[in-house]
Design a protein around this motif. Structure first.
Motif, PDB file in Angstrom:
ATOM      1  N   MET A   1      10.834 -40.582 -25.316  1.00  0.00           N
ATOM      2  CA  MET A   1      11.671 -40.597 -24.122  1.00  0.00           C
ATOM      3  C   MET A   1      13.122 -40.334 -24.472  1.00  0.00           C
ATOM      4  SD  MET A   1       9.893 -44.009 -22.441  1.00  0.00           S
ATOM      5  CE  MET A   1      10.219 -43.619 -20.738  1.00  0.00           C
TER       6      MET A   1
ATOM      7  N   ASP B   1       7.687 -37.679 -22.482  1.00  0.00           N
ATOM      8  CA  ASP B   1       6.635 -36.723 -22.863  1.00  0.00           C
ATOM      9  C   ASP B   1       5.586 -37.442 -23.716  1.00  0.00           C
ATOM     10  OD1 ASP B   1       5.988 -33.641 -23.094  1.00  0.00           O
ATOM     11  OD2 ASP B   1       5.676 -34.522 -25.094  1.00  0.00           O
TER      12      ASP B   1
ATOM     13  N   GLU C   1       4.754 -33.965 -19.152  1.00  0.00           N
ATOM     14  CA  GLU C   1       6.142 -34.415 -19.056  1.00  0.00           C
ATOM     15  C   GLU C   1       6.388 -35.131 -17.728  1.00  0.00           C
ATOM     16  OE1 GLU C   1       9.497 -32.099 -21.347  1.00  0.00           O
ATOM     17  OE2 GLU C   1       8.441 -30.746 -19.980  1.00  0.00           O
TER      18      GLU C   1
ATOM     19  N   ILE D   1      19.275 -33.331 -16.432  1.00  0.00           N
ATOM     20  CA  ILE D   1      17.957 -33.142 -17.042  1.00  0.00           C
ATOM     21  C   ILE D   1      18.104 -32.527 -18.431  1.00  0.00           C
ATOM     22  CG2 ILE D   1      15.817 -31.808 -16.871  1.00  0.00           C
ATOM     23  CD1 ILE D   1      16.004 -32.185 -13.819  1.00  0.00           C
TER      24      ILE D   1
ATOM     25  N   LEU E   1      15.277 -36.306 -25.535  1.00  0.00           N
ATOM     26  CA  LEU E   1      13.827 -36.323 -25.757  1.00  0.00           C
ATOM     27  C   LEU E   1      13.465 -35.534 -27.005  1.00  0.00           C
ATOM     28  CD1 LEU E   1      10.848 -36.765 -24.969  1.00  0.00           C
ATOM     29  CD2 LEU E   1      11.067 -34.804 -23.400  1.00  0.00           C
TER      30      LEU E   1
ATOM     31  N   ALA F   1      19.095 -35.243 -20.861  1.00  0.00           N
ATOM     32  CA  ALA F   1      17.960 -36.128 -21.128  1.00  0.00           C
ATOM     33  C   ALA F   1      16.912 -35.407 -21.968  1.00  0.00           C
ATOM     34  CB  ALA F   1      17.347 -36.610 -19.816  1.00  0.00           C
ATOM     35  N   ASP F   2      16.742 -34.111 -21.733  1.00  0.00           N
ATOM     36  CA  ASP F   2      15.766 -33.327 -22.484  1.00  0.00           C
ATOM     37  C   ASP F   2      16.203 -33.178 -23.949  1.00  0.00           C
ATOM     38  OD1 ASP F   2      13.246 -32.068 -22.179  1.00  0.00           O
ATOM     39  OD2 ASP F   2      14.203 -30.099 -22.319  1.00  0.00           O
TER      40      ASP F   2
ATOM     41  N   MET G   1      13.723 -38.282 -19.385  1.00  0.00           N
ATOM     42  CA  MET G   1      12.672 -37.296 -19.612  1.00  0.00           C
ATOM     43  C   MET G   1      11.679 -37.929 -20.590  1.00  0.00           C
ATOM     44  SD  MET G   1      12.963 -34.577 -17.805  1.00  0.00           S
ATOM     45  CE  MET G   1      11.817 -33.502 -18.676  1.00  0.00           C
TER      46      MET G   1
ATOM     47  N   LEU H   1       9.503 -37.188 -15.286  1.00  0.00           N
ATOM     48  CA  LEU H   1      10.922 -37.412 -15.010  1.00  0.00           C
ATOM     49  C   LEU H   1      11.057 -38.744 -14.291  1.00  0.00           C
ATOM     50  CD1 LEU H   1      13.889 -36.528 -14.791  1.00  0.00           C
ATOM     51  CD2 LEU H   1      13.289 -35.275 -12.714  1.00  0.00           C
TER      52      LEU H   1
ATOM     53  N   TYR I   1       6.870 -33.974 -14.069  1.00  0.00           N
ATOM     54  CA  TYR I   1       7.766 -32.834 -14.196  1.00  0.00           C
ATOM     55  C   TYR I   1       6.978 -31.564 -14.505  1.00  0.00           C
ATOM     56  CZ  TYR I   1      12.037 -30.323 -15.465  1.00  0.00           C
ATOM     57  OH  TYR I   1      13.081 -29.426 -15.518  1.00  0.00           O
TER      58      TYR I   1
ATOM     59  N   HIS J   1       6.801 -31.870  -9.105  1.00  0.00           N
ATOM     60  CA  HIS J   1       8.054 -31.376  -9.689  1.00  0.00           C
ATOM     61  C   HIS J   1       9.143 -31.213  -8.635  1.00  0.00           C
ATOM     62  CE1 HIS J   1      10.549 -28.947 -12.481  1.00  0.00           C
ATOM     63  NE2 HIS J   1      10.871 -28.296 -11.377  1.00  0.00           N
TER      64      HIS J   1
END
Length: 350
Positions: free
Chosen positions: A314, A228, A272, A329, A336, A332-333, A226, A274, A268, A201
């Motif tokens: 993603m 997952d 998850e 982030i 996601l 991007a999250d 991001m 990154l 991450y 991370h």
């Protein structure tokens, strides 16, 4: 005939002649070398070597070293051969080769250079005491032979110093290399996720911050992803954490394989990941991200007695020149989360 030690320490013909010139050796010294051997050393070789080893026996540091299992009689035989060759053919590569080899051997066993120099002094004294009386008269050649002895001892010491210097430099270089390797291992360990081998991370965040600094300077463009794994909790709950770990390891391998060489990926946290896509455009970021998703999704993760279909959601966004890593982030999250909400196993662009 090859002279590996002369080659190793740089003693070609010119350097050999230079060393002899420094000590003012001449052709006439060959006569003195033969007389030193025939009239002083060889008739008394056993006594000289025994005197030398009696002195060594009085030196605690030497005794500590010899207690490590050295064969004293074999060492005496080696010393005898050394003294019997002292000064003979001193101007040849073979003589320099033999002396460099002796010095290297003593450096290898850990004999200190200071003690080595002192040993040469005592060896010369034990030889001088054996110069016969008839050579010590006013018309004798005792002084000339003794002067040659000092000169040849100086030559041998100077060659020993060459080997000690290189040995110490080599040891220092090896020590520095080991220290650097240890630092590199610690640095890698501190920045690597122990399970997946990806950047951890903190490391991937640090890389993102460096990339953002370049974006702010207008040097190039970057996209942040991001990613997952979908329903990963169900994998752990159904098959156990060991299976979950193997899935994470395989997914990480596929992530690395799907990305371009200059892109970066890190774990991450949990399931998850990154991703940092360098030199990105809106078109290329969608293309690369979709390729990554397909690499994860198209083939099941095969384990012994088990084949698991895994999918990945993603969120991707182009980094803005005025935003922080947290801002990029967060966007991007959000994308996601939208991909999850839309049914998972898809890419959403913010």
């Amino acid at each position: 005939m090859a002279q590996p030690y002369c080659e190793k320490f740089g003693f070609d013909d010119d350097r050999i002649h230079q060393r002899l010139r420094w000590l003012d050796f001449s052709v006439e010294d060959h006569v003195l070398a033969r007389r030193l051997q025939t009239e002083v050393i060889r008739p008394n070789i056993t006594a000289i070597v025994n005197d030398f080893y009696d002195w060594l026996d009085s030196v605690d540091e030497v005794q500590e070293m010899l207690s490590g299992g050295f064969d004293i009689e074999r060492l005496k035989a080696t010393q005898t051969n050394y003294v019997r060759s002292l000064g003979m053919e001193f101007d040849t590569p073979e003589y320099f080769e033999a002396r460099l080899r002796v010095g290297q051997a003593h450096a290898w066993v850990g004999l200190s250079l200071s003690l080595y120099n002192c040993a040469y002094y005592w060896l010369s004294q034990f030889i001088i005491t054996r110069i016969p009386d008839h050579l010590r008269t006013a018309d004798g050649d005792g002084r000339r032979i003794e002067s040659f002895l000092h000169k040849i001892i100086c030559l041998d010491i100077s060659l020993a110093i060459e080997t000690y210097h290189v040995a110490q430099v080599t040891s220092l270089e090896e020590s520095l290399a080991r220290t650097q390797q240890q630092k590199d291992r610690l640095r890698v360990a501190a920045s690597t996720d122990s399970l997946t081998g990806l950047a951890n991370h903190d490391a991937i965040i640090a890389e993102l911050e460096l990339a953002l600094a370049e974006v702010a300077q207008g040097e190039h463009t970057v996209a942040v992803v991001m990613a997952d794994l979908d329903h990963f909790k169900a994998v752990n709950d159904t098959y156990g954490h060991l299976v979950g770990d193997k899935v994470l390891m395989e997914v990480s391998r596929r992530l690395r394989a799907a990305l371009r060489g200059f892109d970066r990926v890190g774990r991450y946290g949990g399931e998850e990941f990154l991703l940092i896509l360098h030199n990105a455009t809106p078109t290329s970021m969608k293309h690369v991200t979709e390729r990554v998703r397909k690499r994860i999704t198209d083939n099941p993760v095969k384990l012994p007695d088990l084949s698991l279909k895994v999918t990945m959601s993603m969120g991707v966004t182009m980094v803005r020149s005025d935003e922080t890593a947290e801002d990029a982030i967060a966007r991007a999250d959000t994308a996601l989360y939208a991909a999850k909400k839309a049914g998972r196993d898809r890419v959403v662009v913010a």
